[in-house]
Design a protein around this motif. Sequence first.
Motif, PDB file in Angstrom:
ATOM      1  N   GLU A   1      -9.982 -13.031 -18.622  1.00 36.09           N
ATOM      2  CA  GLU A   1      -9.654 -13.084 -17.200  1.00 36.09           C
ATOM      3  C   GLU A   1     -10.263 -11.866 -16.502  1.00 36.09           C
ATOM      4  OE1 GLU A   1      -5.434 -13.455 -16.557  1.00 36.09           O
ATOM      5  OE2 GLU A   1      -5.181 -14.706 -18.349  1.00 36.09           O
ATOM      6  N   PHE A   2     -10.399 -11.967 -15.187  1.00 40.86           N
ATOM      7  CA  PHE A   2     -10.959 -10.857 -14.417  1.00 40.86           C
ATOM      8  C   PHE A   2     -10.187 -10.679 -13.116  1.00 40.86           C
ATOM      9  CE2 PHE A   2     -14.235 -12.320 -17.221  1.00 40.86           C
ATOM     10  CZ  PHE A   2     -14.795 -11.145 -17.691  1.00 40.86           C
ATOM     11  N   LEU A   3     -10.216  -9.463 -12.630  1.00 38.14           N
ATOM     12  CA  LEU A   3      -9.561  -9.133 -11.367  1.00 38.14           C
ATOM     13  C   LEU A   3     -10.591  -8.539 -10.419  1.00 38.14           C
ATOM     14  CD1 LEU A   3      -6.116  -7.496 -10.837  1.00 38.14           C
ATOM     15  CD2 LEU A   3      -8.100  -6.478  -9.740  1.00 38.14           C
ATOM     16  N   PHE A   4     -10.618  -9.054  -9.198  1.00 43.02           N
ATOM     17  CA  PHE A   4     -11.450  -8.514  -8.123  1.00 43.02           C
ATOM     18  C   PHE A   4     -10.522  -7.974  -7.049  1.00 43.02           C
ATOM     19  CE2 PHE A   4     -13.449  -9.773  -3.906  1.00 43.02           C
ATOM     20  CZ  PHE A   4     -14.215  -8.620  -3.779  1.00 43.02           C
ATOM     21  N   SER A   5     -10.752  -6.734  -6.651  1.00 42.25           N
ATOM     22  CA  SER A   5      -9.890  -6.123  -5.639  1.00 42.25           C
ATOM     23  C   SER A   5     -10.720  -5.267  -4.700  1.00 42.25           C
ATOM     24  CB  SER A   5      -8.808  -5.272  -6.316  1.00 42.25           C
ATOM     25  OG  SER A   5      -7.913  -4.730  -5.350  1.00 42.25           O
ATOM     26  N   VAL A   6     -10.198  -5.063  -3.491  1.00 43.71           N
ATOM     27  CA  VAL A   6     -10.808  -4.178  -2.503  1.00 43.71           C
ATOM     28  C   VAL A   6      -9.704  -3.347  -1.876  1.00 43.71           C
ATOM     29  CG1 VAL A   6     -12.211  -3.987  -0.419  1.00 43.71           C
ATOM     30  CG2 VAL A   6     -12.528  -5.960  -1.952  1.00 43.71           C
ATOM     31  N   PHE A   7      -9.856  -2.009  -1.924  1.00 45.03           N
ATOM     32  CA  PHE A   7      -8.931  -1.158  -1.173  1.00 45.03           C
ATOM     33  C   PHE A   7      -9.736  -0.230  -0.279  1.00 45.03           C
ATOM     34  CE2 PHE A   7      -9.649   1.391  -5.013  1.00 45.03           C
ATOM     35  CZ  PHE A   7      -9.731   2.709  -4.530  1.00 45.03           C
ATOM     36  N   CYS A   8      -9.052   0.467   0.614  1.00 40.45           N
ATOM     37  CA  CYS A   8      -9.763   1.305   1.577  1.00 40.45           C
ATOM     38  C   CYS A   8      -9.047   2.641   1.762  1.00 40.45           C
ATOM     39  CB  CYS A   8      -9.903   0.597   2.924  1.00 40.45           C
ATOM     40  SG  CYS A   8      -8.341   0.295   3.776  1.00 40.45           S
ATOM     41  N   VAL A   9      -9.824   3.639   2.190  1.00 40.90           N
ATOM     42  CA  VAL A   9      -9.321   4.998   2.399  1.00 40.90           C
ATOM     43  C   VAL A   9     -10.097   5.631   3.561  1.00 40.90           C
ATOM     44  CG1 VAL A   9      -9.082   7.315   1.396  1.00 40.90           C
ATOM     45  CG2 VAL A   9      -8.757   5.297  -0.046  1.00 40.90           C
ATOM     46  N   PRO A  10      -9.420   6.248   4.520  1.00 40.38           N
ATOM     47  CA  PRO A  10     -10.164   6.975   5.556  1.00 40.38           C
ATOM     48  C   PRO A  10     -10.764   8.247   4.966  1.00 40.38           C
ATOM     49  CG  PRO A  10      -7.802   7.322   5.837  1.00 40.38           C
ATOM     50  CD  PRO A  10      -7.963   6.313   4.736  1.00 40.38           C
ATOM     51  N   VAL A  11     -12.053   8.504   5.259  1.00 41.77           N
ATOM     52  CA  VAL A  11     -12.728   9.647   4.653  1.00 41.77           C
ATOM     53  C   VAL A  11     -13.567  10.405   5.681  1.00 41.77           C
ATOM     54  CG1 VAL A  11     -12.858   8.557   2.378  1.00 41.77           C
ATOM     55  CG2 VAL A  11     -14.770   8.307   3.976  1.00 41.77           C
ATOM     56  N   GLY A  12     -13.823  11.668   5.331  1.00 40.96           N
ATOM     57  CA  GLY A  12     -14.763  12.492   6.067  1.00 40.96           C
ATOM     58  C   GLY A  12     -15.974  12.731   5.200  1.00 40.96           C
ATOM     59  N   ALA A  13     -16.515  13.922   5.223  1.00 41.75           N
ATOM     60  CA  ALA A  13     -17.719  14.245   4.454  1.00 41.75           C
ATOM     61  C   ALA A  13     -17.398  14.339   2.962  1.00 41.75           C
ATOM     62  CB  ALA A  13     -18.317  15.557   4.937  1.00 41.75           C
ATOM     63  N   TYR A  14     -18.318  13.842   2.124  1.00 42.02           N
ATOM     64  CA  TYR A  14     -18.153  13.887   0.676  1.00 42.02           C
ATOM     65  C   TYR A  14     -18.303  15.313   0.160  1.00 42.02           C
ATOM     66  CZ  TYR A  14     -18.768  12.611  -4.245  1.00 42.02           C
ATOM     67  OH  TYR A  14     -18.626  12.490  -5.606  1.00 42.02           O
ATOM     68  N   PHE A  15     -19.323  16.013   0.623  1.00 42.17           N
ATOM     69  CA  PHE A  15     -19.511  17.416   0.279  1.00 42.17           C
ATOM     70  C   PHE A  15     -18.969  18.279   1.410  1.00 42.17           C
ATOM     71  CE2 PHE A  15     -23.080  15.586  -2.251  1.00 42.17           C
ATOM     72  CZ  PHE A  15     -22.650  16.018  -3.496  1.00 42.17           C
ATOM     73  N   LYS A  16     -18.329  19.382   1.074  1.00 46.00           N
ATOM     74  CA  LYS A  16     -17.813  20.290   2.081  1.00 46.00           C
ATOM     75  C   LYS A  16     -18.951  20.792   2.962  1.00 46.00           C
ATOM     76  CE  LYS A  16     -13.976  21.886  -0.825  1.00 46.00           C
ATOM     77  NZ  LYS A  16     -13.375  23.042  -1.544  1.00 46.00           N
TER      78      LYS A  16
END
Length: 340
Positions: free
Chosen positions: A144-159
Motif C-alpha cells: 500500500e502507499f500513502l500520498f499526502s500534502v502539508f503546508c508551512v509558512p516560510v521565509g528565507a531558507y538561509f539566514k
Amino acid sequence: MTTVQIDWKNLGFSYVKTDLRYVSRWKDGAWDDGTLTEDNLVHISEGSTALHYGQQCFEGMKAYRCADGSINLFRPDQNAARMHRSCDRLLMPRVPTEKFIDAVRQVVLANEHFIPPYGSGGSLYLRPYVIGVGDNLGVRSAPEFLFSVFCVPVGAYFKGGLAPSNFTTSSFDRAAPHGTGAAKVGGNYAASLLPGHEAKERGFADCIYLDPLTHTKIEEVGAANFFAITRDGRFVTPRSPSILESITKYSLLDIARDRLGMQVEEGDVYIDRLDDYVEAGACGTAAVITPIGGIEHEGRFHVFHSETEVGPITRRLYDELVGIQTGDREAPAGWIVKVR
C-alpha cells in the motif's frame, strides 16, 4: 480554524502546524479520492517499507500571495512530473498530475490564512510526499502507499535571504554515480546530514558536493543546484545523472536565455577552475537563489563577486524569477496556476 499570530517579516524555514493536510491511499491498484484532515500525525504499519527500506519520495513547492490578493502556484505540473520520475525509480505508483495539482490546491485554499502577505518576502511552502506503507517484512515494494500534502509558512531558507553565503567542498558523496541522485528521495538527504553539519560547524552555510566518480566537478550545493556566471557573461550550470533536476534551475536557465539574452550551458563545472566565474549561486524551491560569496576547496578560498554584495546578474535573475512567482512580471506560458 487556527488563529494566526505570525511575525511575517521574521519567518524562518521551520515547521509550523497548519490547519489541514491532504491524505490519499493507494490499495488494490488504485488511489482513493483523498481527504483533508486536521491530524498532522501519520499512522502507518510498523512494517512499512518507508521506515525500513527508504521507499519514499517527496516534493517541495510554494504558493505566493500576489498584489491583487490572488494566489499563484509556480509550475506545479513540473513538480508532479518530477514526482513521477521519483516514484518510477522506487517502484511506487504515480500520483496522476491532475490529482497532484488538485491536492495542492485543496491544501492551499484550506490554509489560505497562513500564506504570508504580499511584499513580506514569505510564501506558503508545500510538501507533497509518497511513502510505502502496509504490513511487510521482506525487501520488496510495499502493498500500500500513502500520498499526502502539508503546508508551512516560510521565509528565507538561509539566514540573510538574498545575501551571499560561503560554502566548502565535502569529501563525502551525496549520491552514488548510478544511484538515486536524480530522484527526490529521503536517502539522499539523510546522506547529506553529516557533511552539512560538519560544514556548518566550521562556519559555512553548507557544503558543496563534487561528482561521485572523480571528485573534480561541482554537482550540488547542499540541497540546492549550482549555477555560475562566466567572465564573458554565460550562464553555466552542472549536468550529471546524479544531480536532482531543479525546477528553479531550469526556470532560471530559461530566464537567462530568453529575458536576459544570455548564452546558457549545462555541462561540467570543474572545481579547480573557479577563476572562470565572476558570480555563483545556489538555487532551489526552498532557497530560491542564495548568492555564493566564496567556496573553500583544499585550503584555498575563492571569492566570486563579493562576500557581502549580490552580483548584478544574480540580482536580475532573482528579481525576474520572484516577480514571475508573485505575479509582478508576466510569466511564460504555463508557468503559473492560479489557485483563485
